[in-house]
Design a protein around this motif. Structure first.
Motif, PDB file in Angstrom:
ATOM      1  N   THR A 133       4.109 -33.227  19.683  1.00 30.16           N
ATOM      2  CA  THR A 133       2.763 -33.463  20.336  1.00 30.16           C
ATOM      3  C   THR A 133       2.165 -34.507  20.317  1.00 30.16           C
ATOM      4  N   SER A 134       1.014 -34.764  21.022  1.00 26.91           N
ATOM      5  CA  SER A 134       0.529 -36.189  20.918  1.00 26.91           C
ATOM      6  C   SER A 134       0.169 -36.591  19.534  1.00 26.91           C
ATOM      7  N   GLU A 135      -0.404 -35.512  18.753  1.00 27.86           N
ATOM      8  CA  GLU A 135      -0.641 -35.741  17.309  1.00 27.86           C
ATOM      9  C   GLU A 135       0.634 -36.269  16.640  1.00 27.86           C
ATOM     10  N   GLY A 136       1.806 -35.669  16.759  1.00 29.19           N
ATOM     11  CA  GLY A 136       2.900 -35.898  16.253  1.00 29.19           C
ATOM     12  C   GLY A 136       3.424 -37.253  16.497  1.00 29.19           C
ATOM     13  N   LEU A 137       3.450 -37.796  17.811  1.00 30.84           N
ATOM     14  CA  LEU A 137       3.745 -39.027  18.423  1.00 30.84           C
ATOM     15  C   LEU A 137       3.016 -39.970  17.625  1.00 30.84           C
ATOM     16  N   MET A 157      -9.281 -27.902  17.427  1.00 28.20           N
ATOM     17  CA  MET A 157      -8.311 -27.238  17.037  1.00 28.20           C
ATOM     18  C   MET A 157      -6.894 -28.134  16.858  1.00 28.20           C
ATOM     19  N   ASN A 158      -6.250 -27.836  15.814  1.00 29.69           N
ATOM     20  CA  ASN A 158      -5.162 -28.455  15.521  1.00 29.69           C
ATOM     21  C   ASN A 158      -3.853 -27.428  16.004  1.00 29.69           C
ATOM     22  N   LYS A 159      -3.092 -28.259  16.897  1.00 24.03           N
ATOM     23  CA  LYS A 159      -2.101 -27.617  17.499  1.00 24.03           C
ATOM     24  C   LYS A 159      -0.500 -27.768  16.773  1.00 24.03           C
ATOM     25  N   GLY A 160      -0.670 -28.649  15.855  1.00 19.32           N
ATOM     26  CA  GLY A 160       0.430 -28.911  15.017  1.00 19.32           C
ATOM     27  C   GLY A 160       0.993 -30.325  15.464  1.00 19.32           C
ATOM     28  N   LEU A 161       2.265 -30.679  15.109  1.00 15.49           N
ATOM     29  CA  LEU A 161       3.181 -31.679  15.340  1.00 15.49           C
ATOM     30  C   LEU A 161       4.131 -31.737  16.265  1.00 15.49           C
ATOM     31  N   LEU A 162       4.641 -30.187  16.345  1.00 17.20           N
ATOM     32  CA  LEU A 162       5.650 -29.963  17.258  1.00 17.20           C
ATOM     33  C   LEU A 162       5.486 -28.780  18.046  1.00 17.20           C
ATOM     34  N   VAL A 163       5.733 -28.775  19.386  1.00 19.56           N
ATOM     35  CA  VAL A 163       5.843 -27.672  20.100  1.00 19.56           C
ATOM     36  C   VAL A 163       6.996 -27.144  20.680  1.00 19.56           C
ATOM     37  N   LYS A 164       7.381 -25.841  20.882  1.00 17.98           N
ATOM     38  CA  LYS A 164       8.669 -25.551  21.387  1.00 17.98           C
ATOM     39  C   LYS A 164       8.422 -25.383  22.803  1.00 17.98           C
ATOM     40  N   ASN A 165       9.530 -26.180  23.521  1.00 17.26           N
ATOM     41  CA  ASN A 165       9.759 -26.241  24.832  1.00 17.26           C
ATOM     42  C   ASN A 165      11.089 -26.123  25.175  1.00 17.26           C
ATOM     43  N   GLU A 166      11.235 -24.843  26.148  1.00 17.98           N
ATOM     44  CA  GLU A 166      12.511 -24.434  26.430  1.00 17.98           C
ATOM     45  C   GLU A 166      13.632 -24.535  25.346  1.00 17.98           C
ATOM     46  N   GLY A 167      13.505 -24.028  24.245  1.00 22.15           N
ATOM     47  CA  GLY A 167      14.341 -23.761  23.413  1.00 22.15           C
ATOM     48  C   GLY A 167      14.237 -25.000  22.390  1.00 22.15           C
ATOM     49  N   ASP A 168      13.836 -26.020  22.636  1.00 23.98           N
ATOM     50  CA  ASP A 168      13.654 -27.509  21.882  1.00 23.98           C
ATOM     51  C   ASP A 168      12.257 -27.817  21.621  1.00 23.98           C
ATOM     52  N   PHE A 169      12.263 -28.533  20.473  1.00 29.29           N
ATOM     53  CA  PHE A 169      10.918 -29.126  19.940  1.00 29.29           C
ATOM     54  C   PHE A 169      10.616 -30.437  20.524  1.00 29.29           C
ATOM     55  N   GLU A 170       9.346 -30.534  20.931  1.00 24.40           N
ATOM     56  CA  GLU A 170       9.061 -31.800  21.198  1.00 24.40           C
ATOM     57  C   GLU A 170       7.537 -32.141  20.412  1.00 24.40           C
TER      58      GLU A 170
END
Length: 162
Positions: free
Chosen positions: A16-20, A1-14
């Motif tokens: 993901t391991s795929e994004g990094l 399953m592809n989670k995407g390249l960014l995830v929202k964490n406490e209002g900011d985006f980080e």
């Protein structure tokens, strides 16, 4: 399953391991995209990097023999806060640009003046601004105007800190 390249964490985006992984894989392409570029006579692209990474393995400045490249190196040293090497690079760019029919670019003097103010070396800031103004040409009047605007404040700081 592809989670995407960014995830929202406490209002900011980080990332993901795929994004990094994507950023790491394409790091050089990203640097080249951000860099200044020119095309040589053989239609090859030449990149001019001014980021701190371009000089991180080179603590002491060594001239390239080209005033544009030395000026770019100066900016890169400035970004890495290696002000001694940045000043050496700008001074080298100045010496090399004397031979150019257009003369030295005012930006060399402006960047050096900024460094001297950061270092609180106001006498050197005033001297480099005055030198830059001496090399004003009809094509550099707009850029030299920035030096003229900076001069009164530099003189004020010099007199205040004598």
């Amino acid at each position: 399953m592809n989670k995407g390249l960014l995830v929202k964490n406490e209002g900011d985006f980080e990332a993901t391991s795929e994004g990094l992984l994507l950023l790491d894989t394409h790091e050089q392409i990203i640097r080249e995209h951000k860099a200044k570029k020119s095309v040589d006579s053989n239609d090859n692209i030449k990149y001019y990097f001014t980021d701190a990474e371009s000089v991180e393995k080179e603590y002491k400045f060594k001239s390239t023999g080209d005033f544009v490249l030395d000026q770019n190196k100066g900016l890169a040293y400035e970004h890495s806060q290696n002000y001694t090497s940045a000043i050496e690079a700008y001074e080298s760019a100045f010496k090399l640009s004397i031979k150019d029919p257009c003369g030295p670019p005012p930006n060399i003097f402006f960047r050096e003046a900024i460094i001297y103010r950061k270092l609180k070396e106001y006498d050197k800031e005033v001297a480099i601004i005055e030198l830059g103004i001496k090399y004003e040409t009809s094509s550099s009047k707009t850029a030299t105007a920035r030096l003229r605007q900076r001069l009164p404040k530099a003189r004020e700081l010099l007199n205040k800190n004598k």
